[in-house]
Scaffold this motif. Structure first.
Motif, PDB file in Angstrom:
ATOM      1  N   TYR A  39       0.831  -1.221   0.000  1.00 60.40           N
ATOM      2  CA  TYR A  39       0.000   0.000   0.000  1.00 60.40           C
ATOM      3  C   TYR A  39       0.859   1.263   0.000  1.00 60.40           C
ATOM      4  N   THR A  77      10.847   9.741  10.601  1.00 60.28           N
ATOM      5  CA  THR A  77      10.138   8.706   9.873  1.00 60.28           C
ATOM      6  C   THR A  77      10.772   8.594   8.489  1.00 60.28           C
ATOM      7  N   GLY A  78      10.067   7.970   7.551  1.00 61.35           N
ATOM      8  CA  GLY A  78      10.645   7.803   6.227  1.00 61.35           C
ATOM      9  C   GLY A  78       9.570   7.353   5.255  1.00 61.35           C
ATOM     10  N   GLY A  79       9.950   6.569   4.327  1.00 66.09           N
ATOM     11  CA  GLY A  79      10.932   5.522   4.211  1.00 66.09           C
ATOM     12  C   GLY A  79      11.210   4.869   5.570  1.00 66.09           C
ATOM     13  N   GLU A  80      12.237   4.105   5.596  1.00 64.70           N
ATOM     14  CA  GLU A  80      12.604   3.489   6.876  1.00 64.70           C
ATOM     15  C   GLU A  80      13.725   4.322   7.510  1.00 64.70           C
ATOM     16  N   PRO A  81      13.404   5.057   8.598  1.00 66.03           N
ATOM     17  CA  PRO A  81      14.415   5.963   9.167  1.00 66.03           C
ATOM     18  C   PRO A  81      15.686   5.237   9.586  1.00 66.03           C
ATOM     19  N   THR A 109       8.967   6.411  13.857  1.00 64.93           N
ATOM     20  CA  THR A 109       8.094   5.367  13.315  1.00 64.93           C
ATOM     21  C   THR A 109       8.982   4.463  12.478  1.00 64.93           C
ATOM     22  N   SER A 133       5.392  -0.514  12.887  1.00 66.39           N
ATOM     23  CA  SER A 133       4.316  -0.893  11.973  1.00 66.39           C
ATOM     24  C   SER A 133       4.313  -2.402  11.808  1.00 66.39           C
ATOM     25  N   ASN A 171       1.315  -0.057  15.023  1.00 72.13           N
ATOM     26  CA  ASN A 171       0.409   0.520  14.016  1.00 72.13           C
ATOM     27  C   ASN A 171       0.139  -0.531  12.959  1.00 72.13           C
ATOM     28  N   ILE A 200      -5.177   1.860  11.094  1.00 71.32           N
ATOM     29  CA  ILE A 200      -5.342   3.059  10.269  1.00 71.32           C
ATOM     30  C   ILE A 200      -5.945   2.661   8.923  1.00 71.32           C
ATOM     31  N   GLU A 201      -6.836   3.511   8.424  1.00 70.69           N
ATOM     32  CA  GLU A 201      -7.395   3.250   7.098  1.00 70.69           C
ATOM     33  C   GLU A 201      -6.353   3.535   6.022  1.00 70.69           C
ATOM     34  N   VAL A 202      -6.306   2.673   5.041  1.00 70.01           N
ATOM     35  CA  VAL A 202      -5.329   2.854   3.965  1.00 70.01           C
ATOM     36  C   VAL A 202      -5.715   4.082   3.123  1.00 70.01           C
ATOM     37  N   MET A 203      -4.710   4.906   2.829  1.00 67.51           N
ATOM     38  CA  MET A 203      -4.946   6.143   2.068  1.00 67.51           C
ATOM     39  C   MET A 203      -4.451   5.966   0.634  1.00 67.51           C
ATOM     40  N   ILE A 337       3.788   8.101   0.269  1.00 70.28           N
ATOM     41  CA  ILE A 337       3.878   8.361   1.720  1.00 70.28           C
ATOM     42  C   ILE A 337       5.313   8.183   2.199  1.00 70.28           C
ATOM     43  N   GLY A 341       6.565  10.335   5.031  1.00 73.18           N
ATOM     44  CA  GLY A 341       6.484   9.570   6.270  1.00 73.18           C
ATOM     45  C   GLY A 341       5.050   9.546   6.772  1.00 73.18           C
ATOM     46  N   GLY A 342       4.725   8.475   7.537  1.00 77.61           N
ATOM     47  CA  GLY A 342       3.346   8.356   8.028  1.00 77.61           C
ATOM     48  C   GLY A 342       3.221   8.993   9.392  1.00 77.61           C
TER      49      GLY A 342
HETATM   50  N1  SAM Z   1       8.974   2.607   7.407  1.00 75.52           N
HETATM   51  C1  SAM Z   1       8.377   3.055   8.598  1.00 75.52           C
HETATM   52  C2  SAM Z   1       7.160   2.218   8.955  1.00 75.52           C
HETATM   53  O1  SAM Z   1       6.696   1.453   8.126  1.00 75.52           O
HETATM   54  O2  SAM Z   1       6.700   2.373  10.075  1.00 75.52           O
HETATM   55  C3  SAM Z   1       8.017   4.527   8.596  1.00 75.52           C
HETATM   56  C4  SAM Z   1       7.429   5.082   7.349  1.00 75.52           C
HETATM   57  S1  SAM Z   1       5.836   4.443   6.909  1.00 75.52           S
HETATM   58  C5  SAM Z   1       5.483   5.371   5.462  1.00 75.52           C
HETATM   59  C6  SAM Z   1       4.838   5.171   8.164  1.00 75.52           C
HETATM   60  C7  SAM Z   1       3.468   4.563   8.359  1.00 75.52           C
HETATM   61  O3  SAM Z   1       2.686   4.802   7.214  1.00 75.52           O
HETATM   62  C8  SAM Z   1       3.467   3.071   8.578  1.00 75.52           C
HETATM   63  O4  SAM Z   1       2.739   2.786   9.766  1.00 75.52           O
HETATM   64  C9  SAM Z   1       2.744   2.523   7.386  1.00 75.52           C
HETATM   65  O5  SAM Z   1       2.041   1.376   7.698  1.00 75.52           O
HETATM   66  C10 SAM Z   1       1.850   3.678   7.016  1.00 75.52           C
HETATM   67  N2  SAM Z   1       1.400   3.667   5.630  1.00 75.52           N
HETATM   68  C11 SAM Z   1       2.125   3.434   4.525  1.00 75.52           C
HETATM   69  N3  SAM Z   1       1.365   3.542   3.412  1.00 75.52           N
HETATM   70  C12 SAM Z   1       0.125   3.870   3.835  1.00 75.52           C
HETATM   71  C13 SAM Z   1      -1.112   4.151   3.176  1.00 75.52           C
HETATM   72  N4  SAM Z   1      -1.213   4.115   1.859  1.00 75.52           N
HETATM   73  N5  SAM Z   1      -2.179   4.469   3.928  1.00 75.52           N
HETATM   74  C14 SAM Z   1      -2.091   4.521   5.289  1.00 75.52           C
HETATM   75  N6  SAM Z   1      -0.955   4.300   5.973  1.00 75.52           N
HETATM   76  C15 SAM Z   1       0.139   3.964   5.256  1.00 75.52           C
END
Ligand code: SAM
Ligand code: SF4
Length: 342
Positions: A39, A77-81, A109, A133, A171, A200-203, A337, A341-342
């Motif tokens: 996602y 956050t990131g990507g993977e920080p 995160t 996550s 999360n 969390i709802e997927v965006m 995202i 970062g989320g």
């Molecule tokens: N890599 C780290 C991680 O996964 O926690 C930090 C960055 S990640 C983009 C941050 C959060 O965004 C994560 O909890 C991930 O599950 C969530 N995320 C990623 N894509 C998403 C989407 N399309 N809708 C909602 N949450 C999303």
């Protein structure tokens, strides 16, 4: 300088046009990641050229400017920080601001895969909490979602965070066809270990494979489904973010629900996000962004950056542009995202 004189010399705090004071910065330190969650990223991602990504010293300078403007909480956050090489030097620099009480909280995160290596150092830097996550405890489902992650590594990382004294929050992104089966075991596991868990709802962000609407599971639907199997009672508890919490009678723990797609929680939004290239994103669900990285690189004078930040905050939208129903299946931003970062 006397305390009163120092206070009057401090630049005025950041307040957006809707009266929301900005006290929370989410900073993406890299758009890269060792996973490719379905996602979040396409299988074949194009990442930013290295030259566009701010150096760690530049990220620290940006943080210092925001702290000077009243930001009290920073989440990396990131990507993977934790996949960014040398990222601990940024944590160390920020930990000095914690010790000087300029900053109240430093968090991150993470996908958890690098926590075995870094949990102790993070704790030594004054990090107290970590959001990990984790969508499922089913190894096959985990592999299918993350495409290249190892559930064993993530669980070991969570253990390491626990041992280091970090408070863990889980999360999970709700996904149709996945979360209906995975949610109850995840809740029981998380609560059994004393962790809060938030769905969390997927965006609809970025160019990922597959239709968002095929993946989307509304949290109202998930909650109704969960209520068949566990006892949920609403609670007034708030963590300071957009989650709404329910108490699970069987476990004694809390489950949070973040519903960007079906409800707006923008009225109390006190955050801004910065991409790893220094673009200030005023809202995850809107395209508006201001290129602070360019100003930062062109001027040694922090006041120029401050002016750009104030101009950006003046553009913060009242609320996100996501649709309010599944039927509209919007795509609010082409920006992945992983950039913000989320
Ligand atoms: N890599 C780290 C991680 O996964 O926690 C930090 C960055 S990640 C983009 C941050 C959060 O965004 C994560 O909890 C991930 O599950 C969530 N995320 C990623 N894509 C998403 C989407 N399309 N809708 C909602 N949450 C999303
Ligand atoms: Fe990586 Fe986090 Fe995106 Fe998964 S959600 S691909 S772990 S940045």
């Amino acid at each position: 300088m006397s305390g009163a004189a120092a206070a009057s010399a401090a630049p005025p705090r950041l307040v957006d046009p809707f009266g929301r004071a900005i006290a929370y910065l989410r900073l993406s330190v890299t758009d890269r990641c060792n996973f490719r969650c379905v996602y979040c990223m396409a299988e074949k991602m194009t990442f930013l050229p290295h030259a566009e990504v701010l150096r760690l010293e530049e990220l620290d300078r940006l943080c210092a400017i925001f702290v000077g403007l009243g930001v009290k909480k920073i989440r990396l956050t990131g990507g993977e920080p934790l996949a960014r090489r040398g990222v601990m030097t940024l944590f160390q620099a920020l930990s000095r601001r914690l010790r000087a009480r300029e900053l109240d909280e430093l968090t991150l995160t993470t996908n958890g895969s690098q926590l075995v290596r870094y949990a102790d150092e993070l704790a030594a830097c004054g990090v107290k909490r970590v959001n990990v996550s984790l969508d499922t405890l089913d190894p096959a489902a985990f592999a299918a979602i993350s495409r290249r992650g190892s559930l064993t590594d993530v669980l070991a990382g969570i253990e390491a965070a626990d041992r280091a004294g970090l408070k863990v929050k889980i999360n999970a992104v709700a996904q149709k066809g996945v979360t209906e089966d995975c949610a109850v075991p995840l809740i029981r596991w998380a609560h059994g270990r004393g962790y809060d868990l938030t769905f969390i709802e997927v965006m609809p962000l970025g160019d990922v494979e597959g239709e968002w609407s095929q993946r989307f599971l509304s949290l109202a639907e998930l909650r109704a489904d969960l209520a068949q199997r566990i006892t949920l009672a609403p609670t007034p508890y708030r963590s300071g973010g957009p989650a709404r919490y329910w108490q699970v009678e069987e476990t004694g723990g809390r489950v949070g629900f973040i519903t960007p797609m079906t409800h707006s929680f923008c009225d109390s939004c006190n955050r801004v996000r910065i991409t790893c290239s220094g673009r200030m994103v005023l809202c995850l669900g809107a395209e508006a962004a201001v290129d602070l990285g360019k100003v930062l690189r062109e001027s040694d004078d922090d006041r120029d950056v401050e002016i750009a930040i104030r101009e950006a905050v003046a553009q913060k939208p009242k609320g996100h542009a996501f649709g309010s129903s599944e039927a509209r299946a919007p795509r609010a931003s082409a920006r992945p995202i992983s950039l913000t970062g989320g």
